[in-house]
Motif scaffolding. Sequence first.
Motif, mmCIF file in Angstrom:
data_model
loop_
_atom_site.group_PDB
_atom_site.id
_atom_site.type_symbol
_atom_site.label_atom_id
_atom_site.label_comp_id
_atom_site.label_asym_id
_atom_site.label_seq_id
_atom_site.Cartn_x
_atom_site.Cartn_y
_atom_site.Cartn_z
ATOM 1 N N ALA A 1 -88.884 60.614 27.755
ATOM 2 C CA ALA A 1 -89.654 61.841 27.534
ATOM 3 C C ALA A 1 -89.699 62.707 28.787
ATOM 4 N N LEU B 1 -86.946 64.469 20.865
ATOM 5 C CA LEU B 1 -86.665 63.034 20.814
ATOM 6 C C LEU B 1 -86.752 62.523 19.382
ATOM 7 N N ASP C 1 -89.519 56.865 23.701
ATOM 8 C CA ASP C 1 -89.885 57.933 24.617
ATOM 9 C C ASP C 1 -90.428 57.446 25.950
#
Length: 244
Positions: free
Chosen positions: A106, A131, A140
């Motif tokens: 992330a 994502l 993530d």
Amino acid sequence: MTADPVLRAVGLTRVHGHGDNAITAVDGVDLDIPTGQMLAVTGPSGCGKSTLLRLLGGLDRPDEGEVWLGGRRIDLLGERALARLRRRTVGFVHQDFQLMDELTAAENVELPALLAGDAPRTARGRAAALLDRVGMADRDRHLPSELSGGQRQRVAIARALVNTPLVVFADEPTGNLDTAATHDILRLFADLRAAGQTLVLVTHDERVAATADRVVSLRDGVSAGDTPLVVGGSRLGGLLGWER
């Protein structure tokens, strides 16, 4: 696809070295790429594919010729203006992923948005959405070392998309992937193209090139062919041995 090109090269030339050691990597290339097209650039090693990609994406400057992106000539921009344009207008996907090892998936995706000046909350939300789009929402919080090659490339693609680029450039994006991961990435590229994203990818793999709308081949820095392909779910699946 629209008639007006989102990306145009006119007489593009790049020479490496000087004097007797000079090598013309790209030699007078003309190219128009319409919005929404997936273009594959092919040719043998050392023919100038990656140099052309860098010129088109504003990572390098031509010695001669012009590069137009979104109706704006970019090869004459100053360094700061060119850096701003790259952050906001283009996305890059590399063979070796080029993720930051100390950042989670992330955080890697968020980083370009933060560098472009987006608020952290905005960047975080966009990264989460991307994502999820590339099938990596459940990874993530993982570091790159905890991901497979195919997963890392999915994160790299999400990162390339985070600033909503006009064009995504990919340099041998499947070169370090196994067959299954290659198929997954090509499905993802097909989905992006179907959504209207313009893609320019360099590849030596004929199977990968065959999934594009169009193939431009280089030989010794010169365009040696420009071939439109018949594309679609059945052709793509038949060429790669899987069904969309």
